[in-house]
Motif scaffolding. Structure first.
Motif, mmCIF file in Angstrom:
data_model
loop_
_atom_site.group_PDB
_atom_site.id
_atom_site.type_symbol
_atom_site.label_atom_id
_atom_site.label_comp_id
_atom_site.label_asym_id
_atom_site.label_seq_id
_atom_site.Cartn_x
_atom_site.Cartn_y
_atom_site.Cartn_z
ATOM 1 N N GLN A 104 0.803 -1.234 0.000
ATOM 2 C CA GLN A 104 0.000 0.000 0.000
ATOM 3 C C GLN A 104 0.833 1.280 0.000
ATOM 4 O OE1 GLN A 104 -2.445 -0.465 3.487
ATOM 5 N NE2 GLN A 104 -3.747 -2.036 2.579
ATOM 6 N N PHE A 135 3.624 4.569 -3.294
ATOM 7 C CA PHE A 135 3.671 6.007 -3.611
ATOM 8 C C PHE A 135 4.787 6.731 -2.859
ATOM 9 C CE2 PHE A 135 1.122 5.769 0.185
ATOM 10 C CZ PHE A 135 1.416 6.934 0.887
ATOM 11 N N SER A 142 7.938 7.734 -4.827
ATOM 12 C CA SER A 142 7.848 9.020 -5.531
ATOM 13 C C SER A 142 7.803 10.171 -4.531
ATOM 14 C CB SER A 142 6.584 9.023 -6.398
ATOM 15 O OG SER A 142 6.323 10.324 -6.869
ATOM 16 N N LEU A 143 7.051 9.967 -3.478
ATOM 17 C CA LEU A 143 6.831 11.075 -2.534
ATOM 18 C C LEU A 143 8.131 11.502 -1.847
ATOM 19 C CD1 LEU A 143 4.630 12.912 -1.353
ATOM 20 C CD2 LEU A 143 4.355 11.235 0.491
#
Lengths: 320, 729
Positions: free
Chosen positions: A295, A298, A301-302
């Protein structure tokens, strides 16, 4: 909460002798006692110990019992420390929580906090519920197959960036440990989070002098505007001469099992012009070696975006 | 500004909520929950718990407290804990420990060893869609309904023939009411029967349910709840702590207090279902809607306690269209009970419909307000009954001017590092009322009591009762003592369906008129101060000879009562929905406006401006009305950006506490502007109010999603919207 014996020693020596669990601000210990995660039989309230004072003579020396709010408000504290503190918790919690206790706060992993669930950190060998469970908030760096819980402290992030040290005091005397060496990655023993020995106490946080850290900042990205832990955070400081980066400090939080200094990103920034392209190229290195879970992909990238944002806000004064 | 009568006691800590009541000899109960989602209890080893010092009783389905299943008029068949060994969800109450202290009860509860015969649990909504079933026919009608223009064979044909269509699927998360006051009760038995102090939405329902569950006379149960720390639909049914505390108190012969912990509230009460909704809209090039199709799926527990009526709550009524087809499916899962939560149906339904309308505006290259105004409905599609009073266009006009809508550009704008967008949406909530009885007592000291059994869980009903009571009796609000939250009072004013003001308000007017008639009759009766003369009433006074004028011969009602040696005079008034529903359709309407800022790098979504303009009939207390509107709009922000229960494969909620189940903090909420167009709707009730408890959450999530699209060009079709939904790499 279960019954416990409370002692309130006035001296360090007496505190060492109690053998109890140390209580400072109580914002972690009391919370986890209510949840039955921690069940100490003896508690040693250390608030009467002489571990106060903020000295900015040469670098920074902060007594371990100084409250987060006091440290944040001190004019001699580097901006990224101050900002990290102010973006933590709530004013009420900052008024209670000590700087030493902050560095020892336990993970916010929901499985660690629920005694009905397996958790290797709370109950070694019981398994990690997060790896196959709710792991959006969890680590992409420094994790193991036994634990993926993030370290929750904000202020630890600028402190590792600044190569802070801790003074420790135990039955065997005093010693100094670099904060970066203080934390242990989960590996096979996620229940062991740091190198503190039984009965040992943090007495002081020492931040070596780094004049150019006066130009530093801390950016925290989270699901709401206040009173929430970081999805990702970045502490950055730059030493710039003639538009070229001479030196840099970069560390990230919310993405790793310990406050995570990115030496590779720092190295990539050195010698580069102060420009968005330099920031992006250097930040890309933060993605190396990341191990996202089901999960939290992201965050790969963050983390890069957060570093770039912090560097841009530092150099361009971008709006918050 | 009219101050809330309960404000001072609440902010000074004087207000006594249910668990603030203490009694000599009181014991404390702790509820034990299941840790599997499907199966049967094989055994519960309670010896250690029973031998814990201070423990007075340990109750399980193996050694239960006797409770019968109650049937409530409003909620149907209820559920009482510990009566069977079946486990249908994770976090189901399976035990109750009563001890001398809370700590002893809780620690003993931790010693209970439970073994289960476990069965595979179906907990994933996505997986459950495959076994969806038609929802039961509910108060809003059959699960499927279609209205087709003459000569049109099917909604598919109508959509296929449309010049422009949009078709998208939207998802909304399951939510918990998370009221500040956890579900709790203090139960005391004495010679007269049972008194239970427990927060609820109207004391009459729980009193009835408790009487049935405990198999005692209704008259022997007294439920008290003068203060309620939030309900929002989640305290309609009698809570597990109330049933267990009452039964255990009878069993041990001592008062018992029980409260759920914050974590337990998430599973041992009931939640808002999750939904999936597919919306297809067909329009002419000029924006005229010709086809609306809205298919909905709602999660529901194995007991099928409640489904979220998203299609029926929105597309059924909102827009004029020649062709309409809606359907509602239920997806039974091993999840905690579902129930009403603020604007059930309308809130999640509007996220889908109002996002779809925005998508249609984009497809048509039309202004979203212009599109909505073009399709304004005079009546629900296919029905003859026109809206009694609808001023939605005016809401949009006022809102557009106040919000600076004309500055909006199709691609949003950039402010430093932030992408800024504007969005709008329609809000609607049906105009309803419930049967209500209100009692008014005139007292010899020239004060009056206005009383009904319902609740003020923060809605402002207590103050509204005093205002409508004063107006109806033609006296000042200071002379009126409103009373709520006691099942001994006349039944009315249940908090639910945004009905309390219209229901209790109109009953208050009837009661006032009755008590005034009786006062006049009394005054002119033999031995009365105006014996044999005609009388009239105004300004709290009885006038002689039927003539009201200054300096006319008159007495205050208190003087009349004193003259007749009466302490008081009481009358009740009852009202109920009736033939007005055969003449008109009723609804409150509103226009939501929102500005969001999205960080160009890290993609956080922050709401920077909100405006809601509402058409909710007559407003009784503008201060409380604004407060209600703010609460709902903030909740809309919460639904859009924060709130969502995370159901794990084993049925456990991964975020069942307020650290994991996020709601907005002050820093998330900008300055909020509200405006009310005030057109009294006396076709609904004589009080003219339509109620506005629920309407202001409706449409907010869609307005935010539409603003995010305006800012970023990215259409988000799932709430809560998270920053990773906007990360493109």
């Amino acid at each position: 909460m279960r019954p416990f014996e409370l002692s309130t020693p006035a001296t360090l020596e007496a505190a060492m002798d109690t053998g109890g669990t140390f209580l400072a601000g109580g914002t972690t210990l009391v919370d986890l006692m209510k949840l039955d995660v921690l069940t100490p039989r003896r508690i040693t309230d250390i608030n009467a110990l002489p571990l106060y004072g903020i000295d900015t003579g040469d670098g920074l020396r902060i007594g371990a019992l100084e409250r987060m709010s006091e440290v944040a408000a001190h004019p001699g504290v580097y901006p990224m420390i101050s900002r990290a503190l102010l973006l933590s918790a709530s004013q009420q919690l900052r008024n209670m929580a000590s700087i030493g206790g902050n560095l020892l706060q336990r993970t916010r992993c929901g499985y660690f906090r629920d005694v009905t669930m397996p958790c290797n950190k709370r109950d070694p060998g019981s398994g990690c519920s997060a790896i196959g469970g709710a792991n959006r908030m969890h680590a992409i760096l420094g994790s193991s197959r036994h634990c993926v819980a993030t370290h929750a402290s904000d202020v630890a992030v600028p402190l590792v960036a600044l190569d802070a040290q801790l003074r420790l005091r135990g039955a065997e005397g005093e010693r100094t440990v670099r904060l970066a060496d203080f934390y242990r990655l989960p590996g096979d023993t996620p229940e062991v989070e740091n190198v503190l020995r039984q009965g040992e106490l943090i007495t002081e946080v020492i931040v070596p002098r780094l004049d150019w850290a006066a130009w530093s900042t801390y950016v925290k990205v989270r699901d709401r505007q206040s009173y929430e832990f970081a999805l990702c955070s970045a502490a950055v400081a730059l030493d710039v001469a003639g538009g070229v980066i001479v030196d840099a400090r970069v560390a990230v939080g919310g993405v790793a099992t310990a406050p995570w200094r990115l030496a590779g990103v720092e190295a990539a920034l050195r010698g580069e012009p102060v420009a968005r392209a330099s920031f992006e190229a250097a930040a890309a290195i933060a993605g190396h070696g990341t191990e996202p879970l089901s999960q939290n992909g992201f965050k790969v990238s963050l983390v890069k975006r957060t570093i770039v944002r912090a560097l841009l806000e530092l150099t361009e004064g971008g709006s918050r | 500004m009219i101050a809330r009568l309960d404000a001072a006691p609440k902010v000074t800590g004087q207000a006594k909520y249910a668990v603030d009541h203490n009694f000599p000899g009181m014991a404390y109960g702790y509820v034990v929950l299941s840790t599997i989602a499907n199966g049967e209890l094989a055994a519960m080893e309670v010896t250690a718990a029973r031998h814990t010092p201070g423990v007075l009783g340990v109750y399980t389905p193996f050694e239960p407290l006797e409770l019968r299943t109650p049937i409530s008029q409003m909620l149907g068949e209820g559920w009482v804990p510990l009566q069977d060994k079946e486990i249908a969800y994770y976090g189901q109450p399976i035990g109750f420990v009563v001890a001398e202290t809370f700590e002893a009860a809780r620690d003993a509860a931790a010693l209970i060893e439970v073994s289960y015969t476990e069965r595979p649990a179906l907990t994933s909504f996505a997986e459950g869609l495959a076994t969806a079933e038609d929802a039961k026919t509910g108060p809003r009608g059959a699960p499927s309904l279609s209205v087709l223009a003459e000569g049109v064979e099917s909604i598919e044909d109508a959509l296929a023939a449309s010049e422009v269509t949009v078709d998208a699927t939207y998802e909304t998360a399951s939510q918990n009411h998370a009221a500040m006051e956890p579900h709790s009760a203090v139960a005391v038995w004495n010679a007269d029967g049972l008194t239970v102090y427990t927060g609820n939405q109207g004391s009459h329902g729980p009193a009835d349910e408790l009487a049935q569950a405990l198999n005692i006379e209704h008259s022997a149960v007294h439920v008290v709840n003068p203060y309620v720390g939030g309900a929002f639909g989640g305290k309609g049914a009698t809570s597990t702590p109330a049933f267990l505390a009452a039964a255990a108190a009878r069993n041990i012969g001592r008062p018992v207090k029980a409260a759920l912990t914050r974590e337990q509230v998430f599973t041992a009460t009931a939640t808002r279902p999750a939904t999936v909704q597919r919306v297809s809209l067909g329009a002419r090039n000029d924006g005229t809607l010709v086809a609306v199709r809205h298919d909905s799926w709602s999660s529901t527990p194995m007991s099928r306690s409640f489904i979220e009526p998203t299609s029926h709550g929105t597309s059924r009524e909102w827009y004029a269209t020649e062709n309409l087809a809606i359907s509602q499916k239920a997806v039974p899962l091993n999840i905690p009970p579902t129930t009403f939560m603020r604007a059930p149906g309308e809130a999640p339904g509007s996220f889908a419909l109002e996002s779809a309308v925005d998508e249609l505006a984009v497809a048509l290259n039309m202004d979203p307000i212009g599109l909505r105004k073009r399709n304004n409905s005079a009546a629900p599609p296919g029905e003859d009954l026109q809206w009694s009073s609808k001023h939605l266009d005016e809401c949009f006009d006022i809102g557009a001017a106040r919000f600076g809508w004309s500055e909006r550009t199709p691609g949003g704008r950039v402010d430093g590092d932030w992408l800024v967008g504007l969005g709008t949406a329609t809000a609607m909530f049906p105009g309803l009322r419930f049967p209500a009885t209100v009692g008014i007592t005139l007292r010899a000291d020239d004060t009056a009591v206005v009383a009904t059994s319902g609740a003020d869980p923060g809605t402002g009903l207590l103050t509204v009762l005093s205002l409508i009571g004063a107006e109806s009796l033609d006296i000042s609000p200071e002379q009126v003592t409103p009373r709520l939250g006691d099942s001994a009072l006349p039944p009315g004013g249940t908090s639910g369906g945004s009905t309390a003001t219209a229901s209790a308000g109109s009953a208050t007017m009837v009661a006032a008129s009755t008590v005034i008639d009786e006062l006049l009759r009394l005054a002119s009766s033999p031995g009365g101060p105006f014996d044999g003369r005609e009388t009239a009433y105004a300004d709290g006074r009885v006038f002689a000879d039927g003539r009201v004028f200054a300096d006319g011969e008159s007495m205050t009602f208190g003087e009349v009562l004193r003259a007749m040696e009466r302490i008081s005079l009481t009358a009740t008034g009852s009202t109920a929905p009736g033939e007005e529903r055969t003449k008109h359709s009723f609804g409150s309407w509103g226009a939501q406006f929102c500005e969001v800022r999205v960080h160009r790098l890290t993609r956080e979504i922050r709401v920077s401006r909100l405006l809601g303009v509402f058409d909710a009939g007559r407003i009784i207390n503008p201060t409380a009305a604004r407060s209600q509107l703010l609460g709902g709009m903030i909740w809309g922000v919460s639904a859009a950006l924060h709130e969502g229960l995370d159901v794990e494969a084993n049925g456990r909620f991964a975020n069942a506490d307020l650290a994991g189940y996020l709601v907005p903090v002050n820093a998330d909420i900008p300055e909020i502007d509200t405006h009310l167009v005030e057109y009294p709707d006396t076709l609904l009730s004589n009080v003219g109010a339509r109620g506005l408890g629920e309407i202001s959450i409706v449409g907010v999530a869609a307005a935010i999603a539409n603003a995010v699209y305006n800012a970023t060009g990215i259409r988000l079709r799932r709430i809560p919207m998270m920053l990773e939904d906007l990360l493109e790499d």
